[in-house]
Design an enzyme around this catalytic site. Structure first.
Site, short mmCIF file in Angstrom:
data_model
loop_
_atom_site.label_atom_id
_atom_site.label_comp_id
_atom_site.label_asym_id
_atom_site.label_seq_id
_atom_site.Cartn_x
_atom_site.Cartn_y
_atom_site.Cartn_z
N GLY A 1 0.79 -0.97 0.41
CA GLY A 1 0.47 0.18 -0.40
C GLY A 1 0.61 1.39 0.21
N SER A 2 0.24 2.70 0.45
CA SER A 2 0.91 3.03 0.79
C SER A 2 1.93 3.20 1.72
CB SER A 2 0.48 4.79 0.58
OG SER A 2 -0.29 4.56 1.82
N GLY B 1 2.76 1.79 5.59
CA GLY B 1 3.32 1.64 5.53
C GLY B 1 4.30 1.99 6.53
N GLU C 1 6.10 -3.17 0.88
CA GLU C 1 5.54 -3.19 -0.90
C GLU C 1 5.34 -1.11 -0.67
OE1 GLU C 1 5.94 -1.96 -4.11
OE2 GLU C 1 4.17 -3.64 -4.01
N CYS D 1 2.00 -0.37 -8.89
CA CYS D 1 3.13 0.18 -7.37
C CYS D 1 4.11 0.55 -8.72
CB CYS D 1 3.34 -0.54 -6.78
SG CYS D 1 2.82 -0.80 -5.42
C1 UN1 Z 1 1.57 -3.52 -8.25
O1 UN1 Z 1 1.62 -2.50 -9.30
O2 UN1 Z 1 1.50 -3.77 -6.98
O3 UN1 Z 1 4.86 -6.32 -12.39
C2 UN1 Z 1 2.10 -4.53 -8.49
C3 UN1 Z 1 3.65 -5.48 -12.35
C4 UN1 Z 1 2.49 -6.15 -12.21
C5 UN1 Z 1 2.13 -6.37 -10.31
C6 UN1 Z 1 2.75 -5.38 -10.15
N1 UN1 Z 1 3.47 -7.57 -12.14
O4 UN1 Z 1 3.22 -4.13 -13.03
#
Ligand code: UN1
Length: 497
Positions: free
Chosen positions: A228-229, A233, A250, A284
């Site tokens: 999450g953010s 976190g 993460e 992310c």
């Molecule tokens: C995420 O953005 O939290 O590599 C995970 C990727 C994906 C997973 C992203 N397989 O963009």
């Protein structure tokens, strides 16, 4: 038709939350479409889940790891059999197009099959002892109850990345999915049970930050994994530090795609369109900075503008939709705020910059794909995570300058470089401060069997996926067996002078 009410899975049964509170789960492409009502759980629900998960753990840790793996193989089969159905319900609650939700389910299937075979590995080491007639070895032990707090953007893949390795290692699991995507989590738990997981090994506690916080603080949950953010976190990290919990974080990213003068521009164009606007920028790993070398800057911006303006917004279940909605209004307001900040700081909006509300889009949280040009490295839109369809374009003179700029942010998840020069490509892999660097491919698209995670404020040193995550969910234990029949003193009897 009455709205369906969903329940938690606690104590081996589907049960109502002790709070008596529920909240509607709505389709972000059309807020009038209510999928169901889901529990808003509180500390008492987490307490009940932890007590049950402790019983589940006592049973599950005695099940041989290859048999634990067999359950995950059946989970993979069941997910594969229901791939289209799950993708469709996922798009309805999360918004991204069907092609992407199919990919999300596939990532869960891949993770399940990898986990199934890992049940027959979970390697330890056998190493020579320094003393004769003595064996030394290490092996993996489960830890206990794992508390998993997962985000909205990968409603199936991320819960599976965390839950499947945790289960194969012999832990029991309490899952607290994001409140925006509870339906996918519900189906995942149904499948785990159908596959033969003992019911007290998996607990599903729906809710918002209140339930998440109770889980993180519960003394009976020694392992926490959070995606999450960075802001949340940090708070999770403080709590886990105080309680000496094992924690995997993460968090945010400010990922850059670098395009150098010698790059294949058509290829780089496909990459940035997918990296920046796929999942409406809500990954992310999304590309939120585009670093262009001066020689191709203007040409590439024009090419990008022309392609991005043709992207079709809409309901992800409708064929032809390229970009779905943002997850909710708060998120759209944040994106809008950042476009305002960009203007105030002196960047210009080359494309988009506003809400998309025409016709069928009026009832969803849509935002036009947005390109900001003339962005300086000091601008907030070049440094802060926006989590929406906003791409900041920066200009550099050389590869060295591009690498320095890539590294000049607080985050370090993924990066991408487009070049035909193999020397530059390898230097990028070596020198870019990220957990993942792609060469001639976008910043998104990590595969389930490789370690996933980032450096700096993106994470806390752990990785998900691949082989490394199995170390996070298990404890190393060492065994020495001395069969010499006498006292042998390590160090002292090995070297007598
Ligand atoms: C995420 O953005 O939290 O590599 C995970 C990727 C994906 C997973 C992203 N397989 O963009």
């Amino acid at each position: 038709m009455a709205v369906q009410r969903f329940l938690n899975h606690i104590g081996g049964a589907w049960v109502a939350p002790t709070t008596g509170r529920y909240a509607p789960n709505v389709n972000p492409a059309d807020h009038r479409d209510v999928i169901g009502e889901f529990p808003r759980s509180g500390a008492a629900d987490v307490q009940a889940a932890a007590a049950s998960a402790a019983r589940g753990f006592a049973q599950w840790k005695r099940t041989p790891a290859p048999l634990r793996g067999d359950v995950l193989r059946r989970v993979g089969d069941l997910l594969a059999g229901r791939k289209e159905e799950i993708a469709t319900l996922m798009t309805r609650e999360m918004g991204k197009p069907l092609a992407e939700t199919r990919g999300d389910v596939q990532e869960g299937i891949d993770t399940a099959y990898y986990a199934a075979t890992e049940g027959r590995r979970l390697f330890g080491h056998t190493v020579p002892s320094e003393l004769a007639n003595k064996w030394a070895m290490s092996f993996r032990r489960p830890i206990g109850v794992a508390g998993l707090v997962t985000p909205f953007n990968f409603p199936l893949a991320i819960p599976t990345w965390k839950a499947f390795p945790a289960l194969v290692c012999g832990n029991s699991v309490i899952l607290k999915p994001a409140e925006d995507v509870p339906h996918t989590a519900h189906v995942l738990v149904e499948i785990l049970l159908e596959a033969g997981l003992p019911p007290e090994v998996i607990q599903l506690v729906h809710g918002d930050g209140e339930a998440g916080q109770a889980l993180v603080e519960h003394p009976g949950v020694p392992v926490i994994s959070f995606t999450g953010s960075t802001e949340t976190g940090s708070r999770v990290g403080e709590t886990c530090g105080r309680l000496h919990k094992r924690l995997s974080l993460e968090m945010g990213g400010k990922n850059a795609q670098i395009v150098l003068d010698d790059a294949d521009l058509e290829l780089a164009l496909e990459g940035v369109l997918w990296g920046a606007f796929g999942t409406t920028g809500q990954r992310c790993t999304a590309t939120s900075r585009l670093i262009l070398q001066a020689g191709i800057h203007d040409r590439f911006v024009t090419m990008l503008h022309d392609r991005a303006k043709a992207l079709r917004l809409g309901d992800g279940r409708v064929a032809g939709t390229d970009v779905g909605p943002l997850i909710h209004e708060e998120s759209r307001e944040k994106v809008e705020r950042y476009v305002g900040i960009a203007r105030e700081e002196g960047a210009s909006v080359a494309l988009g910059g506003s809400r998309a509300t025409a016709g069928a889009l009026a009832h969803g949280t849509f935002f036009d794909p947005t390109i900001l040009v003339g962005v300086a490295p000091t601008h907030r839109v070049a440094r802060e995570e926006i989590f929406g369809p906003v791409l900041s374009v920066l200009r550099v003179g050389s590869a060295e300058e591009a690498f320095a700029l890539n590294n000049d942010v607080a985050y370090g998840l993924s990066s991408s470089v487009y070049t035909r020069d193999v020397h530059v490509a390898f230097r990028a892999m070596q020198d870019l401060d990220n957990g993942i660097t792609y060469v001639n491919a976008p910043t998104i698209g990590a595969e389930a069997h490789l370690p996933f995670g980032g450096v700096k404020q993106t994470g806390n040193g752990h990785r998900e996926g691949g082989w490394e995550v199995y170390e996070f969910y298990s404890e190393t234990k060492v065994g020495y067996v001395d069969y010499s029949g006498r006292l042998q003193r390590a160090q002292l009897d090995t070297y007598t002078s």
